[in-house]
Design a protein around this motif. Structure first.
Motif, PDB file in Angstrom:
ATOM      1  N   VAL A   1       4.181   5.066  40.450  1.00 29.21           N
ATOM      2  CA  VAL A   1       4.373   4.892  39.009  1.00 29.21           C
ATOM      3  C   VAL A   1       4.428   3.394  38.681  1.00 29.21           C
ATOM      4  CG1 VAL A   1       5.928   5.341  37.092  1.00 29.21           C
ATOM      5  CG2 VAL A   1       5.519   7.106  38.767  1.00 29.21           C
ATOM      6  N   ASN A   2       5.189   2.615  39.488  1.00 24.02           N
ATOM      7  CA  ASN A   2       5.255   1.173  39.255  1.00 24.02           C
ATOM      8  C   ASN A   2       3.875   0.539  39.340  1.00 24.02           C
ATOM      9  OD1 ASN A   2       7.939   1.031  38.791  1.00 24.02           O
ATOM     10  ND2 ASN A   2       8.507   0.435  40.865  1.00 24.02           N
ATOM     11  N   GLY A   3       3.086   0.975  40.341  1.00 26.72           N
ATOM     12  CA  GLY A   3       1.752   0.424  40.493  1.00 26.72           C
ATOM     13  C   GLY A   3       0.872   0.729  39.294  1.00 26.72           C
ATOM     14  N   ALA A   4       0.956   1.957  38.804  1.00 29.60           N
ATOM     15  CA  ALA A   4       0.150   2.326  37.633  1.00 29.60           C
ATOM     16  C   ALA A   4       0.521   1.472  36.428  1.00 29.60           C
ATOM     17  CB  ALA A   4       0.335   3.805  37.318  1.00 29.60           C
TER      18      ALA A   4
ATOM     19  N   VAL B   1      18.276   0.779  43.241  1.00 25.94           N
ATOM     20  CA  VAL B   1      19.090  -0.206  42.522  1.00 25.94           C
ATOM     21  C   VAL B   1      18.356  -1.546  42.448  1.00 25.94           C
ATOM     22  CG1 VAL B   1      21.201  -1.574  42.657  1.00 25.94           C
ATOM     23  CG2 VAL B   1      21.301   0.871  43.013  1.00 25.94           C
ATOM     24  N   LEU B   2      17.764  -1.935  43.609  1.00 27.45           N
ATOM     25  CA  LEU B   2      17.005  -3.190  43.635  1.00 27.45           C
ATOM     26  C   LEU B   2      15.822  -3.132  42.669  1.00 27.45           C
ATOM     27  CD1 LEU B   2      16.912  -4.257  47.372  1.00 27.45           C
ATOM     28  CD2 LEU B   2      17.999  -5.434  45.459  1.00 27.45           C
ATOM     29  N   LEU B   3      15.179  -1.955  42.596  1.00 27.63           N
ATOM     30  CA  LEU B   3      14.054  -1.794  41.667  1.00 27.63           C
ATOM     31  C   LEU B   3      14.498  -2.020  40.234  1.00 27.63           C
ATOM     32  CD1 LEU B   3      11.845   1.248  42.713  1.00 27.63           C
ATOM     33  CD2 LEU B   3      11.266  -1.149  42.638  1.00 27.63           C
ATOM     34  N   LEU B   4      15.696  -1.468  39.923  1.00 28.90           N
ATOM     35  CA  LEU B   4      16.201  -1.651  38.562  1.00 28.90           C
ATOM     36  C   LEU B   4      16.470  -3.132  38.294  1.00 28.90           C
ATOM     37  CD1 LEU B   4      17.059  -0.324  35.960  1.00 28.90           C
ATOM     38  CD2 LEU B   4      19.326   0.025  36.900  1.00 28.90           C
ATOM     39  N   ALA B   5      17.085  -3.809  39.282  1.00 29.89           N
ATOM     40  CA  ALA B   5      17.337  -5.245  39.124  1.00 29.89           C
ATOM     41  C   ALA B   5      16.029  -6.002  38.951  1.00 29.89           C
ATOM     42  CB  ALA B   5      18.110  -5.775  40.329  1.00 29.89           C
ATOM     43  N   LEU B   6      15.032  -5.656  39.780  1.00 28.52           N
ATOM     44  CA  LEU B   6      13.723  -6.297  39.677  1.00 28.52           C
ATOM     45  C   LEU B   6      13.119  -6.074  38.295  1.00 28.52           C
ATOM     46  CD1 LEU B   6      11.876  -5.498  43.005  1.00 28.52           C
ATOM     47  CD2 LEU B   6      12.273  -7.733  42.013  1.00 28.52           C
ATOM     48  N   GLY B   7      13.236  -4.818  37.825  1.00 26.21           N
ATOM     49  CA  GLY B   7      12.699  -4.493  36.500  1.00 26.21           C
ATOM     50  C   GLY B   7      13.325  -5.366  35.427  1.00 26.21           C
ATOM     51  N   VAL B   8      14.672  -5.532  35.515  1.00 31.77           N
ATOM     52  CA  VAL B   8      15.348  -6.351  34.508  1.00 31.77           C
ATOM     53  C   VAL B   8      14.899  -7.807  34.599  1.00 31.77           C
ATOM     54  CG1 VAL B   8      17.600  -7.185  33.744  1.00 31.77           C
ATOM     55  CG2 VAL B   8      17.304  -4.799  34.369  1.00 31.77           C
ATOM     56  N   ILE B   9      14.767  -8.320  35.854  1.00 35.64           N
ATOM     57  CA  ILE B   9      14.309  -9.701  36.026  1.00 35.64           C
ATOM     58  C   ILE B   9      12.914  -9.882  35.434  1.00 35.64           C
ATOM     59  CG2 ILE B   9      13.574 -11.392  37.754  1.00 35.64           C
ATOM     60  CD1 ILE B   9      15.778 -10.317  39.568  1.00 35.64           C
ATOM     61  N   LEU B  10      12.004  -8.916  35.743  1.00 40.34           N
ATOM     62  CA  LEU B  10      10.637  -9.029  35.244  1.00 40.34           C
ATOM     63  C   LEU B  10      10.602  -8.914  33.728  1.00 40.34           C
ATOM     64  CD1 LEU B  10       8.702  -6.980  37.931  1.00 40.34           C
ATOM     65  CD2 LEU B  10       8.716  -9.430  37.602  1.00 40.34           C
ATOM     66  N   MET B  11      11.500  -8.065  33.185  1.00 39.72           N
ATOM     67  CA  MET B  11      11.558  -7.940  31.735  1.00 39.72           C
ATOM     68  C   MET B  11      11.981  -9.266  31.118  1.00 39.72           C
ATOM     69  SD  MET B  11      13.540  -4.962  29.712  1.00 39.72           S
ATOM     70  CE  MET B  11      12.740  -4.057  28.431  1.00 39.72           C
TER      71      MET B  11
ATOM     72  N   LEU C   1       5.899  -3.239  46.401  1.00 39.45           N
ATOM     73  CA  LEU C   1       6.110  -3.499  47.824  1.00 39.45           C
ATOM     74  C   LEU C   1       7.404  -2.868  48.334  1.00 39.45           C
ATOM     75  CD1 LEU C   1       4.011  -4.982  49.331  1.00 39.45           C
ATOM     76  CD2 LEU C   1       5.348  -7.074  49.178  1.00 39.45           C
ATOM     77  N   LEU C   2       8.464  -3.000  47.550  1.00 42.80           N
ATOM     78  CA  LEU C   2       9.781  -2.561  48.027  1.00 42.80           C
ATOM     79  C   LEU C   2       9.807  -1.069  48.347  1.00 42.80           C
ATOM     80  CD1 LEU C   2      12.810  -3.301  48.446  1.00 42.80           C
ATOM     81  CD2 LEU C   2      13.148  -2.634  46.076  1.00 42.80           C
ATOM     82  N   PRO C   3       9.441  -0.170  47.379  1.00 41.53           N
ATOM     83  CA  PRO C   3       9.428   1.247  47.749  1.00 41.53           C
ATOM     84  C   PRO C   3       8.379   1.570  48.804  1.00 41.53           C
ATOM     85  CG  PRO C   3       8.634   0.954  45.504  1.00 41.53           C
ATOM     86  CD  PRO C   3       9.140  -0.370  45.958  1.00 41.53           C
TER      87      PRO C   3
ATOM     88  N   VAL D   1       4.743  -8.413  42.505  1.00 42.66           N
ATOM     89  CA  VAL D   1       4.276  -7.411  43.450  1.00 42.66           C
ATOM     90  C   VAL D   1       5.448  -6.634  44.073  1.00 42.66           C
ATOM     91  CG1 VAL D   1       4.225  -8.832  45.529  1.00 42.66           C
ATOM     92  CG2 VAL D   1       2.491  -7.071  45.202  1.00 42.66           C
ATOM     93  N   LEU D   2       6.683  -7.163  43.922  1.00 42.24           N
ATOM     94  CA  LEU D   2       7.825  -6.537  44.592  1.00 42.24           C
ATOM     95  C   LEU D   2       8.115  -5.094  44.157  1.00 42.24           C
ATOM     96  CD1 LEU D   2      10.347  -9.473  45.044  1.00 42.24           C
ATOM     97  CD2 LEU D   2       8.945  -8.340  46.738  1.00 42.24           C
TER      98      LEU D   2
END
Lengths: 507, 117
Positions: A119-122, A39-49, A10-12, A6-7
């Motif tokens: 966009v992230n939510g979609a 930057v945090l979103l990108l890190a989150l994206g990589v973690i989720l990937m 939530l973050l943005p 959910v982050l």
């Protein structure tokens, strides 16, 4: 439950109001918050990937209400890939924008974060109505960003953009209503189970709903015959915003891929693959229209817009085959065309601000400041966009041509893709030689009106082009990931199981 | 009642589409308004039309109205209200900045309305 999922929403969603309310008078702080969040979103994206890469599908029930009664977020390989792409493009475009674009109007950074959130939510939602809500979130933010900085032409294009999207939203609601009326569910995984059991008398309603939804996603993805809004919007939007919009057409493509493999795939009974016969001709027409537009464009911004339309055509032609290899190729091309489209619009901005009085019009004018570097960027961007070797566009198109061989329409796809690439090459060559080559014969140097801050924009454009280079160098692992994503898409039982639990429905 | 609801949706949609095609901001805003009304009534109908029934399942069971479409309509009303406000503001700004209320973009374009007046 795994709360990482959910982050990215939530973050943005927290940072945007913080920027709008707390630090709106301090542009430096707003920039710091905005960049840090992205930057945090990108890190989150990589973690989720990383979490999704081994093939597990994770479902997150908001408020702990079990699906299909509560709403869920679902993370699989496809959504993880899209999250990373969105954060990467968002970060790079933000770096470009903080060189002055963000001060030409108000609330740039908070709108920007809201757009990323939508966009992230979609990409994450597992529920139709939430998809509608996140579409609206990203659209409201995009309306604000679209007219950022103002100016008559931009505002007029903005009104048109809002009007077409409001019509699209109404259609979306009608389509969702139709699907709900025959299946009694709004959960995508639950819908996938129920589509096969729809009574014969309700098949017509089901088809109408599903195809209306395809029309809505086609508006977002700028497919012919609903592509006409894109050139006016993108060419008149602020250039960094247009670059970020490169991900918004992909939201439409993502929704098409998600819905028509999950719910209307092989297991859908009478409604199996019902999008394919409509999507294929539309995609090929889009590809032809886009590439002809590149040839006919009189401004660099228009040329980039039509190139985006053409790339959406290429992408969706491969999607419309609905086979695993073609889908894998389409996903690789999706990543490539997002980066290349974004880079192209940033280059348009580099050119525009250096040509006072000429802007991005394809006219011969005296040389520009940093002409060599900008021309070099344009050359690389054009190579990436038209799909010439050695950049990833070539790899992507090669994969698509190879992936569609089994299709009955393979000849048509080959002809249109190859002829379209030729048209695009001619168009970009004409544009580049007018802007950069013929101008070198004239005397003098054009001085931009304001002071240029060249470092960050060059870094941003370089990063995007560098990313396409990386996508080429690591084409093997990237194509491998795309293949495994496609395999996951065509075997939706894991997705359905993750959302509804192993028991599935009991009734 | 089915006929009444269906024909109301049809008339509002037709009028909405007609106004949309006028391609001037004021009729377009009205048209979008009518279209969203039509969509809202349509969403109600997707839960099947039930009269004099609560939107909850009582202890005794019995008939009930599907509550989900009602929740959807509420959300849709809020969103469409906000969107209408956005397009009105943008249309006003377009009118003040370029003196034109045309929705479609022509290069070179139609003469702005104000010049004709």
């Amino acid at each position: 439950m795994n709360h990482w999922i959910v982050l990215p929403i939530l973050l943005p969603a927290l940072v945007a109001p913080l920027i709008a309310l707390a630090v709106r008078f301090d542009i430096v702080l707003a920039r710091v918050f905005s960049v840090a969040s992205t930057v945090l979103l990108l890190a989150l994206g990589v973690i989720l990937m990383g979490m999704a890469a081994d093939g597990t599908v994770t479902s997150y029930a908001l408020g702990n209400w079990p699906a299909p009664f509560g709403i869920v977020l679902v993370l699989d390989r496809l959504s993880a890939l899209m999250l990373v792409l969105n954060a990467l493009l968002g970060l790079v475009v933000l770096l470009h924008a903080i060189n002055g674009w963000d001060q030409r109007g108000r609330h740039f950074h908070s709108l920007y974060q809201f757009l990323l959130m939508g966009v992230n939510g979609a990409f994450l939602t597992g529920d139709f109505f939430n998809l509608f809500v996140f579409f609206e979130v990203l659209l409201i933010a995009s309306y604000g960003l679209m007219v950022h900085g103002g100016g008559p032409e931009r505002v007029r294009a903005g009104v048109q953009y809002v009007a077409i999207n409001l019509v699209g939203s109404s259609l979306f609601l009608v389509a969702v209503g139709l699907l709900y009326s025959v299946t009694g569910t709004l959960n995508m995984a639950d819908l996938a189970l129920r589509v096969a059991d729809v009574a014969p008398g309700d098949q017509a309603l089901l088809r109408t709903g599903a195809l209306l939804l395809l029309l809505v996603f086609a508006i977002k993805a700028a497919l012919v015959p609903v592509q006409f809004w894109l050139p006016g919007t993108y060419a008149n939007a602020p250039a960094p915003v247009a670059a970020l919009f490169a991900i918004m057409t992909k939201v439409g493509a993502y929704a098409i891929i998600r819905l028509y493999t999950l719910a209307f795939g092989a297991a859908a009974g009478e409604a199996a693959w019902l999008a394919a016969p409509w999507l294929m001709p539309a995609a090929l027409a889009t590809l032809a229209a886009g590439m002809l537009g590149v040839l006919a464009a009189r401004r660099l911004g228009q040329m980039a817009s039509f190139a985006v339309i053409g790339s959406m055509g290429t992408l969706l032609a491969a999607v419309a085959v609905f086979t695993e290899p073609a889908m894998a190729a389409a996903l690789y091309y999706l990543a490539h065309s997002t980066l290349a489209g974004g880079a192209l619009f940033l280059i348009v901005d580099l050119v525009t601000e250096r040509r006072p009085g000429h802007g991005d019009a394809l006219t011969v004018a005296p040389r520009i400041v940093h002409g060599g570097l900008v021309a070099g960027f344009f050359f690389l961007g054009a190579i990436a966009m038209t799909g010439m070797p050695p950049l990833s566009g070539f790899v992507g198109k090669l994969l698509i041509l190879d992936g569609v061989r089994a299709s009955a329409h393979a000849v048509w796809i080959w002809v249109v893709v190859l002829a379209g690439s030729l048209l695009a090459i001619v168009g970009f060559a004409r544009g580049g030689s007018t802007l950069f080559w013929k101008s070198s014969a004239l005397d003098g140097l054009m001085r931009p009106a304001g002071r240029l801050h060249p470092v960050l924009p060059f870094v941003a454009t370089g990063l995007l082009l560098g990313a396409t280079v990386l996508l080429t160098v690591f084409a093997g692992p990237a194509a491998d990931y795309a293949e495994r994503t496609a395999a996951q898409l065509f075997h939706p039982s894991a997705y359905i199981e993750a959302v509804l639990g192993t028991a599935g429905r009991t009734d | 009642m089915e006929f009444l609801v269906a024909s109301a949706i049809a008339v509002m949609t037709a009028a909405g589409v007609y106004l949309l095609l006028r391609l001037r901001t004021f009729p377009v805003v009205l048209g979008l308004g009518l279209l969203t009304y039509a969509v809202n009534v349509f969403l109600f109908a997707t839960g099947r039309l039930v009269v004099h029934a609560p939107a909850v399942i009582g202890a005794a069971g019995g008939t009930y109205a599907d509550p989900l479409p009602q929740a959807l309509v509420l959300t849709a009303i809020v969103i469409s209200f906000g969107m209408t406000a956005v397009i009105v503001v943008m249309a006003l700004r377009a009118w003040f900045e370029c003196g034109s209320d045309q929705i479609d973009l022509h290069e070179g374009g139609d003469a702005p309305l104000r010049e004709r007046e």
